[in-house]
Design a protein around this motif. Structure first.
Motif, PDB file in Angstrom:
ATOM      1  N   GLU A   1       4.459 -10.669  -5.373  1.00  0.00           N
ATOM      2  CA  GLU A   1       4.569 -10.275  -4.322  1.00  0.00           C
ATOM      3  C   GLU A   1       5.626  -9.236  -3.879  1.00  0.00           C
ATOM      4  N   ASP A   2       6.662  -9.351  -4.443  1.00  0.00           N
ATOM      5  CA  ASP A   2       7.905  -8.338  -4.342  1.00  0.00           C
ATOM      6  C   ASP A   2       7.349  -6.939  -4.987  1.00  0.00           C
ATOM      7  N   ILE A   3       6.698  -6.995  -6.195  1.00  0.00           N
ATOM      8  CA  ILE A   3       6.202  -5.711  -6.622  1.00  0.00           C
ATOM      9  C   ILE A   3       5.214  -4.965  -5.812  1.00  0.00           C
ATOM     10  N   ARG A   4       4.395  -5.931  -5.274  1.00  0.00           N
ATOM     11  CA  ARG A   4       3.469  -5.471  -3.967  1.00  0.00           C
ATOM     12  C   ARG A   4       4.076  -4.736  -2.872  1.00  0.00           C
ATOM     13  N   ILE A   5       5.025  -5.360  -2.394  1.00  0.00           N
ATOM     14  CA  ILE A   5       5.829  -4.909  -1.225  1.00  0.00           C
ATOM     15  C   ILE A   5       6.385  -3.469  -1.350  1.00  0.00           C
ATOM     16  N   VAL A   6       7.077  -3.414  -2.706  1.00  0.00           N
ATOM     17  CA  VAL A   6       7.904  -2.440  -3.128  1.00  0.00           C
ATOM     18  C   VAL A   6       6.843  -1.271  -3.284  1.00  0.00           C
ATOM     19  N   LEU A   7       5.741  -1.485  -3.933  1.00  0.00           N
ATOM     20  CA  LEU A   7       4.765  -0.644  -4.361  1.00  0.00           C
ATOM     21  C   LEU A   7       4.263  -0.002  -2.929  1.00  0.00           C
ATOM     22  N   ASN A   8       3.854  -0.695  -2.245  1.00  0.00           N
ATOM     23  CA  ASN A   8       3.339  -0.160  -0.932  1.00  0.00           C
ATOM     24  C   ASN A   8       4.318   1.074  -0.114  1.00  0.00           C
ATOM     25  N   VAL A   9       5.428   0.668  -0.395  1.00  0.00           N
ATOM     26  CA  VAL A   9       6.493   1.549   0.492  1.00  0.00           C
ATOM     27  C   VAL A   9       6.517   2.883  -0.051  1.00  0.00           C
ATOM     28  N   ILE A  10       6.844   3.020  -1.635  1.00  0.00           N
ATOM     29  CA  ILE A  10       6.913   3.941  -2.275  1.00  0.00           C
ATOM     30  C   ILE A  10       5.953   4.891  -2.661  1.00  0.00           C
ATOM     31  N   SER A  11       4.825   4.235  -2.401  1.00  0.00           N
ATOM     32  CA  SER A  11       3.425   4.933  -2.985  1.00  0.00           C
ATOM     33  C   SER A  11       3.199   6.192  -1.987  1.00  0.00           C
ATOM     34  N   GLY A  12       2.310   6.988  -2.128  1.00  0.00           N
ATOM     35  CA  GLY A  12       1.759   7.992  -1.177  1.00  0.00           C
ATOM     36  C   GLY A  12       1.880   9.494  -1.703  1.00  0.00           C
ATOM     37  N   LYS A  13       1.025  10.179  -1.088  1.00  0.00           N
ATOM     38  CA  LYS A  13       1.102  11.622  -1.472  1.00  0.00           C
ATOM     39  C   LYS A  13       2.394  12.243  -0.829  1.00  0.00           C
ATOM     40  N   ASP A  14       2.916  13.291  -1.957  1.00  0.00           N
ATOM     41  CA  ASP A  14       4.135  14.101  -1.509  1.00  0.00           C
ATOM     42  C   ASP A  14       3.876  15.349  -1.812  1.00  0.00           C
ATOM     43  N   THR A  15       4.211  16.469  -0.666  1.00  0.00           N
ATOM     44  CA  THR A  15       4.051  17.618  -0.864  1.00  0.00           C
ATOM     45  C   THR A  15       4.759  18.481  -2.152  1.00  0.00           C
ATOM     46  N   LYS A  16       5.971  17.612  -2.145  1.00  0.00           N
ATOM     47  CA  LYS A  16       6.928  18.065  -3.441  1.00  0.00           C
ATOM     48  C   LYS A  16       6.513  17.521  -4.750  1.00  0.00           C
ATOM     49  N   ASP A  17       5.459  17.087  -4.782  1.00  0.00           N
ATOM     50  CA  ASP A  17       4.758  16.650  -6.389  1.00  0.00           C
ATOM     51  C   ASP A  17       3.297  16.643  -6.184  1.00  0.00           C
ATOM     52  N   GLN A  18       2.701  17.826  -6.710  1.00  0.00           N
ATOM     53  CA  GLN A  18       1.283  18.155  -6.678  1.00  0.00           C
ATOM     54  C   GLN A  18       0.614  17.096  -7.447  1.00  0.00           C
ATOM     55  N   THR A  19       1.214  16.325  -8.102  1.00  0.00           N
ATOM     56  CA  THR A  19       0.232  15.419  -9.080  1.00  0.00           C
ATOM     57  C   THR A  19       0.047  14.004  -8.094  1.00  0.00           C
ATOM     58  N   THR A  20       0.818  13.956  -6.992  1.00  0.00           N
ATOM     59  CA  THR A  20       0.349  12.704  -6.153  1.00  0.00           C
ATOM     60  C   THR A  20      -0.698  12.709  -5.455  1.00  0.00           C
ATOM     61  N   TYR A  21      -1.342  11.703  -5.007  1.00  0.00           N
ATOM     62  CA  TYR A  21      -2.588  11.403  -4.266  1.00  0.00           C
ATOM     63  C   TYR A  21      -2.109  10.331  -3.204  1.00  0.00           C
ATOM     64  N   ALA A  22      -3.225  10.086  -2.105  1.00  0.00           N
ATOM     65  CA  ALA A  22      -2.877   9.338  -1.235  1.00  0.00           C
ATOM     66  C   ALA A  22      -3.710   8.011  -1.521  1.00  0.00           C
ATOM     67  N   SER A  23      -3.020   6.807  -1.437  1.00  0.00           N
ATOM     68  CA  SER A  23      -3.399   5.522  -1.857  1.00  0.00           C
ATOM     69  C   SER A  23      -3.306   4.703  -0.518  1.00  0.00           C
ATOM     70  N   GLN A  24      -4.234   3.587  -0.936  1.00  0.00           N
ATOM     71  CA  GLN A  24      -4.560   2.610  -0.065  1.00  0.00           C
ATOM     72  C   GLN A  24      -3.375   1.549  -0.187  1.00  0.00           C
ATOM     73  N   ASN A  25      -2.699   0.940   0.870  1.00  0.00           N
ATOM     74  CA  ASN A  25      -1.852  -0.208   0.876  1.00  0.00           C
ATOM     75  C   ASN A  25      -2.655  -1.183   0.172  1.00  0.00           C
ATOM     76  N   ILE A  26      -1.970  -2.168  -0.299  1.00  0.00           N
ATOM     77  CA  ILE A  26      -2.422  -3.309  -0.977  1.00  0.00           C
ATOM     78  C   ILE A  26      -2.016  -4.531  -0.220  1.00  0.00           C
ATOM     79  N   THR A  27      -2.855  -5.323   0.176  1.00  0.00           N
ATOM     80  CA  THR A  27      -2.396  -6.341   1.076  1.00  0.00           C
ATOM     81  C   THR A  27      -2.453  -7.728   0.422  1.00  0.00           C
ATOM     82  N   GLU A  28      -1.652  -8.479   0.840  1.00  0.00           N
ATOM     83  CA  GLU A  28      -1.308  -9.677   0.128  1.00  0.00           C
ATOM     84  C   GLU A  28      -2.746 -10.651  -0.079  1.00  0.00           C
TER      85      GLU A  28
END
Length: 466
Positions: free
Chosen positions: A216-243
């Motif tokens: 659960e702690d892995i899931r919580i942290v993963l959701n916060v730090i995920s997502g597309k970033d204009t400073k890293d062109q390899t990133t992509y938008a991802s859906q939050n993972i629910t409990e």
């Protein structure tokens, strides 16, 4: 173990503990620890943030789930105004001018960084011994290595010095130390989390990931730090993972494992027997288990290190003492470059730079480097075929148990081979989670790209199965 983040949040909101007392407790544990996990403490900064959290609670203001939660950062991430040494002589006095995207997202959520954590210099190692701060000692047995390169991060979590830590995984550098220290460690799908502000080792496989004691702690942290970033062109938008979406159910019908991994002569007999016992328990739950064919582990290791060394030789070419770093003056400019790099890089880093320059050099690049790229494509295609047949793949994390401190330094090849079961999933850029079950160094769960949710779901299933 249930979520420490949720438990601490509940206690903070209900004023059972103060954030200041919590942070002071963690800082005192880090100060007194003898496992060599600390490169620098962020004491003043952390205490100031903790006071602000307590003030909000006193004033009756709501706080976020991560607000006031103390965490650690592998010392390869930029955090503005803090030392970011990469555990190296070259950068031992370097202070970050900006903050990595993943860390900034945690700061924005109110989490409190308390320590920059010891690791193999520039991520070059599988034992956290290649460091100017002294070898990190295993959380279970201090005579053994902690694993690497995120060894300090894993030990801090295992010993409860931090609630969670942010590691970095290129070829197994989160998963292997998590396995060695009996905790969870996730290498997410490549591109799910921004690498901006992470010192590059091998850019095509570097991943930012969380280390924690619960899924659960892995899931919580993963959701916060995920997502597309204009400073890293390899990133992509991802859906939050629910409990709810990762609660164990009957949606996973088939599991695969690579038979050549368990038939290898290099695997420890106890790890092999424990892994096969875990397979039997999974079958007993009505899940179909399939044996899969894969590249030999020595092919995976050689392909990975060919590409990783080439990329690190390129990435570290900027570190010559000119713009930053510990410059050593020679008789002329060329001499200064040579002395600065020779004196400030570890033996392992120099070994990887030399190897990388070799495979990129004229006369060798076609024979070695381009062949490595072709093999990586074949490996990725192999995974695509596998995930048409099975939902997830399980494997041992390592072929053997942690060596004694000092042994890996005497035998670099043995250190490279300890990554035999992790590097393939890195080459495939797949989400892979270490769980502290099944064998002495845990199990790995892998799913298809951008299927991190399924990895966490199966981890919850295994928690109640083996």
């Amino acid at each position: 173990m249930e979520s420490q983040i949720k438990s601490i949040h509940h206690k903070l909101v209900n004023k059972e503990i103060s954030c200041l007392a919590l942070v002071k407790e963690k800082l005192n544990l880090l100060k007194s620890n003898t496992h060599n996990t600390v490169n620098s403490l962020l004491e003043d900064y952390a205490l100031a943030l903790a006071s602000k959290v307590d003030e909000k609670i006193t004033n009756g203001e709501a706080i976020g789930l991560l607000e006031g939660i103390p965490f650690g950062i592998k010392d390869v991430y930029m955090v503005e105004g803090t030392y970011t040494t990469a555990s190296s002589d070259l950068l031992k006095n370097y202070k970050s001018a900006y903050t990595a995207t993943a860390i900034q997202k945690l700061l924005d959520a109110g989490a409190i960084p308390i320590v920059k954590e010891n690791c193999d210099s520039f991520g070059h190692g599988s034992s956290s011994e290649n460091t100017i701060f002294g070898a990190v000692k295993n959380a279970k047995n201090p005579e053994l290595v902690a694993g690497g390169s995120s060894g300090g991060s894993a030990v801090n979590v295992a010993k409860d010095f931090t609630v969670f830590s942010i590691g970095g995984d290129t070829g197994g550098s989160i998963r292997q130390p998590a396995g060695y220290n009996g905790i969870y460690g996730l290498k997410p799908t490549y591109g799910r989390i921004s690498r901006y502000g992470l010192m590059a080792y091998a850019s095509s496989t570097d991943c930012v990931g969380p280390i924690a004691k619960s899924i659960e702690d892995i899931r919580i942290v993963l959701n916060v730090i995920s997502g597309k970033d204009t400073k890293d062109q390899t990133t992509y938008a991802s859906q939050n993972i629910t409990e709810e979406s990762i609660s164990p159910n009957n949606s996973i019908k088939s599991v695969g494992y690579f038979k050549n991994f368990v038939e290898s002569e290099a695997i420890d007999p106890k790890i092999k027997s424990d892994f096969l016992s875990a397979v039997v328990k999974i079958k007993a739950k009505g899940i179909k288990v399939r044996e899969l064919d894969f590249f030999k582990s020595d092919t995976l290791v050689s392909t990975y290190y060919t590409l990783a060394m080439a990329e690190t030789a390129s990435n570290l070419s900027r570190l010559d003492g000119t713009n930053y770093g510990n410059r050593i003056e020679g008789e002329n400019l060329k001499d200064s470059y040579s002395i600065t790099r020779s004196e400030n890089f570890s033996e392992e880093t120099k070994r990887r730079i030399v190897g990388g320059n070799q495979v990129l050099s004229q006369g060798f690049s076609d024979e070695i480097y381009l062949k490595g790229l072709a093999l990586r494509d074949q490996i990725s295609q192999n995974f695509e075929n596998d995930f048409n047949e099975v939902d997830v793949i399980i494997s041992p994390v390592t072929p053997s148990t942690p060596p004694k401190i000092g042994d890996s330094l005497k035998d670099p090849l043995a250190m490279y081979l300890s990554d035999a079961y992790t590097v393939g999933f890195s080459l495939g850029q797949l989400p892979t989670l270490t769980v502290p079950q099944g064998t002495e160094t845990g199990l790995q769960i892998t799913a298809a790209k951008d299927n991190d949710e399924l990895v966490l779901k199966f981890a919850n299933f295994l928690k109640d199965t083996i």
